[in-house]
Design a protein around this motif. Sequence first.
Motif, PDB file in Angstrom:
ATOM      1  N   ASN A  67       3.872   0.974  -5.425  1.00 51.13           N
ATOM      2  CA  ASN A  67       3.175   0.891  -4.138  1.00 51.13           C
ATOM      3  C   ASN A  67       2.671  -0.507  -3.823  1.00 51.13           C
ATOM      4  O   ASN A  67       2.667  -0.926  -2.667  1.00 51.13           O
ATOM      5  CB  ASN A  67       1.997   1.873  -4.110  1.00 51.13           C
ATOM      6  CG  ASN A  67       2.462   3.319  -4.101  1.00 51.13           C
ATOM      7  OD1 ASN A  67       3.563   3.621  -3.660  1.00 51.13           O
ATOM      8  ND2 ASN A  67       1.623   4.206  -4.612  1.00 51.13           N
ATOM      9  N   MET A  68       2.243  -1.233  -4.835  1.00 52.75           N
ATOM     10  CA  MET A  68       1.674  -2.550  -4.585  1.00 52.75           C
ATOM     11  C   MET A  68       2.573  -3.680  -5.076  1.00 52.75           C
ATOM     12  O   MET A  68       2.901  -4.601  -4.336  1.00 52.75           O
ATOM     13  CB  MET A  68       0.307  -2.677  -5.251  1.00 52.75           C
ATOM     14  CG  MET A  68      -0.340  -4.043  -5.053  1.00 52.75           C
ATOM     15  SD  MET A  68      -1.979  -4.157  -5.794  1.00 52.75           S
ATOM     16  CE  MET A  68      -2.892  -3.100  -4.691  1.00 52.75           C
ATOM     17  N   GLY A  69       2.986  -3.608  -6.327  1.00 48.16           N
ATOM     18  CA  GLY A  69       3.676  -4.743  -6.934  1.00 48.16           C
ATOM     19  C   GLY A  69       5.061  -5.017  -6.404  1.00 48.16           C
ATOM     20  O   GLY A  69       5.413  -6.163  -6.105  1.00 48.16           O
ATOM     21  N   SER A  70       5.884  -3.982  -6.262  1.00 45.66           N
ATOM     22  CA  SER A  70       7.287  -4.201  -5.903  1.00 45.66           C
ATOM     23  C   SER A  70       7.461  -4.676  -4.468  1.00 45.66           C
ATOM     24  O   SER A  70       8.500  -5.239  -4.121  1.00 45.66           O
ATOM     25  CB  SER A  70       8.094  -2.915  -6.122  1.00 45.66           C
ATOM     26  OG  SER A  70       7.684  -1.903  -5.221  1.00 45.66           O
ATOM     27  N   LYS A  71       6.454  -4.458  -3.633  1.00 42.88           N
ATOM     28  CA  LYS A  71       6.569  -4.814  -2.215  1.00 42.88           C
ATOM     29  C   LYS A  71       5.765  -6.058  -1.849  1.00 42.88           C
ATOM     30  O   LYS A  71       5.714  -6.441  -0.680  1.00 42.88           O
ATOM     31  CB  LYS A  71       6.102  -3.630  -1.361  1.00 42.88           C
ATOM     32  CG  LYS A  71       6.866  -2.338  -1.635  1.00 42.88           C
ATOM     33  CD  LYS A  71       6.247  -1.152  -0.932  1.00 42.88           C
ATOM     34  CE  LYS A  71       6.955   0.142  -1.297  1.00 42.88           C
ATOM     35  NZ  LYS A  71       6.332   1.328  -0.670  1.00 42.88           N
ATOM     36  N   HIS A  72       5.144  -6.679  -2.837  1.00 44.84           N
ATOM     37  CA  HIS A  72       4.254  -7.811  -2.545  1.00 44.84           C
ATOM     38  C   HIS A  72       5.051  -9.060  -2.181  1.00 44.84           C
ATOM     39  O   HIS A  72       6.146  -9.290  -2.691  1.00 44.84           O
ATOM     40  CB  HIS A  72       3.363  -8.098  -3.751  1.00 44.84           C
ATOM     41  CG  HIS A  72       2.082  -8.772  -3.389  1.00 44.84           C
ATOM     42  ND1 HIS A  72       1.994 -10.121  -3.125  1.00 44.84           N
ATOM     43  CD2 HIS A  72       0.825  -8.274  -3.235  1.00 44.84           C
ATOM     44  CE1 HIS A  72       0.745 -10.431  -2.831  1.00 44.84           C
ATOM     45  NE2 HIS A  72       0.011  -9.333  -2.890  1.00 44.84           N
ATOM     46  N   ARG A  73       4.481  -9.884  -1.320  1.00 39.85           N
ATOM     47  CA  ARG A  73       5.166 -11.104  -0.884  1.00 39.85           C
ATOM     48  C   ARG A  73       5.138 -12.196  -1.950  1.00 39.85           C
ATOM     49  O   ARG A  73       5.986 -13.085  -1.960  1.00 39.85           O
ATOM     50  CB  ARG A  73       4.509 -11.629   0.397  1.00 39.85           C
ATOM     51  CG  ARG A  73       4.688 -10.716   1.596  1.00 39.85           C
ATOM     52  CD  ARG A  73       3.948 -11.242   2.812  1.00 39.85           C
ATOM     53  NE  ARG A  73       4.453 -12.544   3.229  1.00 39.85           N
ATOM     54  CZ  ARG A  73       3.926 -13.265   4.217  1.00 39.85           C
ATOM     55  NH1 ARG A  73       2.880 -12.800   4.882  1.00 39.85           N
ATOM     56  NH2 ARG A  73       4.442 -14.437   4.535  1.00 39.85           N
ATOM     57  N   CYS A  74       4.175 -12.129  -2.854  1.00 43.57           N
ATOM     58  CA  CYS A  74       4.019 -13.183  -3.857  1.00 43.57           C
ATOM     59  C   CYS A  74       5.042 -13.009  -4.992  1.00 43.57           C
ATOM     60  O   CYS A  74       5.079 -11.954  -5.637  1.00 43.57           O
ATOM     61  CB  CYS A  74       2.605 -13.151  -4.429  1.00 43.57           C
ATOM     62  SG  CYS A  74       2.337 -14.335  -5.763  1.00 43.57           S
ATOM     63  N   PRO A  75       5.856 -14.030  -5.274  1.00 41.76           N
ATOM     64  CA  PRO A  75       6.849 -13.919  -6.352  1.00 41.76           C
ATOM     65  C   PRO A  75       6.231 -13.623  -7.715  1.00 41.76           C
ATOM     66  O   PRO A  75       6.829 -12.909  -8.524  1.00 41.76           O
ATOM     67  CB  PRO A  75       7.531 -15.297  -6.345  1.00 41.76           C
ATOM     68  CG  PRO A  75       7.325 -15.825  -4.964  1.00 41.76           C
ATOM     69  CD  PRO A  75       5.985 -15.313  -4.538  1.00 41.76           C
ATOM     70  N   ALA A  76       5.045 -14.172  -7.973  1.00 42.63           N
ATOM     71  CA  ALA A  76       4.400 -13.939  -9.274  1.00 42.63           C
ATOM     72  C   ALA A  76       4.029 -12.472  -9.446  1.00 42.63           C
ATOM     73  O   ALA A  76       4.124 -11.920 -10.553  1.00 42.63           O
ATOM     74  CB  ALA A  76       3.154 -14.812  -9.408  1.00 42.63           C
ATOM     75  N   VAL A  77       3.619 -11.838  -8.369  1.00 40.23           N
ATOM     76  CA  VAL A  77       3.281 -10.409  -8.422  1.00 40.23           C
ATOM     77  C   VAL A  77       4.543  -9.585  -8.651  1.00 40.23           C
ATOM     78  O   VAL A  77       4.568  -8.669  -9.483  1.00 40.23           O
ATOM     79  CB  VAL A  77       2.573  -9.966  -7.125  1.00 40.23           C
ATOM     80  CG1 VAL A  77       2.355  -8.452  -7.124  1.00 40.23           C
ATOM     81  CG2 VAL A  77       1.238 -10.683  -6.977  1.00 40.23           C
ATOM     82  N   ARG A  78       5.598  -9.922  -7.931  1.00 38.65           N
ATOM     83  CA  ARG A  78       6.855  -9.177  -8.101  1.00 38.65           C
ATOM     84  C   ARG A  78       7.436  -9.399  -9.496  1.00 38.65           C
ATOM     85  O   ARG A  78       7.997  -8.480 -10.100  1.00 38.65           O
ATOM     86  CB  ARG A  78       7.873  -9.576  -7.026  1.00 38.65           C
ATOM     87  CG  ARG A  78       7.427  -9.252  -5.604  1.00 38.65           C
ATOM     88  CD  ARG A  78       8.601  -9.230  -4.631  1.00 38.65           C
ATOM     89  NE  ARG A  78       9.444 -10.410  -4.704  1.00 38.65           N
ATOM     90  CZ  ARG A  78       9.203 -11.573  -4.106  1.00 38.65           C
ATOM     91  NH1 ARG A  78       8.102 -11.720  -3.373  1.00 38.65           N
ATOM     92  NH2 ARG A  78      10.042 -12.594  -4.214  1.00 38.65           N
ATOM     93  N   ALA A  79       7.301 -10.617 -10.011  1.00 41.43           N
ATOM     94  CA  ALA A  79       7.813 -10.904 -11.355  1.00 41.43           C
ATOM     95  C   ALA A  79       7.052 -10.106 -12.407  1.00 41.43           C
ATOM     96  O   ALA A  79       7.644  -9.564 -13.350  1.00 41.43           O
ATOM     97  CB  ALA A  79       7.715 -12.398 -11.651  1.00 41.43           C
ATOM     98  N   SER A  80       5.744 -10.028 -12.250  1.00 39.56           N
ATOM     99  CA  SER A  80       4.944  -9.241 -13.186  1.00 39.56           C
ATOM    100  C   SER A  80       5.286  -7.759 -13.074  1.00 39.56           C
ATOM    101  O   SER A  80       5.383  -7.050 -14.080  1.00 39.56           O
ATOM    102  CB  SER A  80       3.449  -9.454 -12.915  1.00 39.56           C
ATOM    103  OG  SER A  80       2.666  -8.701 -13.812  1.00 39.56           O
ATOM    104  N   THR A  81       5.485  -7.302 -11.852  1.00 37.73           N
ATOM    105  CA  THR A  81       5.879  -5.906 -11.639  1.00 37.73           C
ATOM    106  C   THR A  81       7.205  -5.613 -12.325  1.00 37.73           C
ATOM    107  O   THR A  81       7.359  -4.591 -13.008  1.00 37.73           O
ATOM    108  CB  THR A  81       6.000  -5.621 -10.130  1.00 37.73           C
ATOM    109  OG1 THR A  81       4.720  -5.810  -9.518  1.00 37.73           O
ATOM    110  CG2 THR A  81       6.480  -4.201  -9.877  1.00 37.73           C
ATOM    111  N   ALA A  82       8.163  -6.515 -12.160  1.00 42.42           N
ATOM    112  CA  ALA A  82       9.477  -6.329 -12.785  1.00 42.42           C
ATOM    113  C   ALA A  82       9.358  -6.298 -14.305  1.00 42.42           C
ATOM    114  O   ALA A  82       9.951  -5.444 -14.976  1.00 42.42           O
ATOM    115  CB  ALA A  82      10.416  -7.455 -12.347  1.00 42.42           C
TER     116      ALA A  82
END
Length: 248
Positions: A67-82
Amino acid sequence: MFAQMNVADLHTHLGKIMDPEVERTGGALLLKLAQTTNAFIHQQANFALDALVQGSSPARIMNVLFNMGSKHRCPAVRASTARHLHLLADIMGIDQIFEAGKLFAERFLTAVSKMAVDAAPDVRHHGQILLQGLAYQNEFSAMWVKIIPMKDRVPLQKILQKMRHNLTKGGTMLPLVGAELKPVQLYRHLLRCCRQLPTEAMQKHYRHAIRQGYTSHADEDDQERVQMIVQRAVVDADWILTKYSKNK
């Protein structure tokens, strides 16, 4: 910083008792990654997220990451989510993703399909490895066709074909994420990977690192932790081989 350490301690020691707090604490940790570029703070936030993923119920973890991580605009957030979706798959076993319920599996597959073509290399790396692992499961094709539009599947199919070609090139097949390897099997696999590195100096360096790692974990008797270490080593080896193959 201290708050992040406290969160890590709570999730480590209390485990699923902390489930009601997962979305709040997990969301706060992911947002922290978007609020600063400080490497130390990122390290601490990811460490706390490691503890959260290792100690919490998969469905709760999936809620915050999807809900939050995979859709975030920040690459660092998406990388952590991945990274943490990958860790979740390591803990559960890739074959258990489709056994965890329809909603969970659909969310996981949707997130992984997006990650595999993300603009950020770190996100793509985890997404493509997970997609490859999922593609070997019996339930994959039917669900993939159902929830992923054709226009999005076409580039993903090309990625899968390329990965399968690369994995079998040279007669060396990398273990799938979620496959249970014995430490000695991992050791042999990593040494085979070393032989694919482009220079003797690199091969020598990584052989030494492999032997050190094998020795340092020789006394580990927690089988779940052993498999987590094994899977992380497989992922790291794949990343290193991919990195140097691109630099040839």
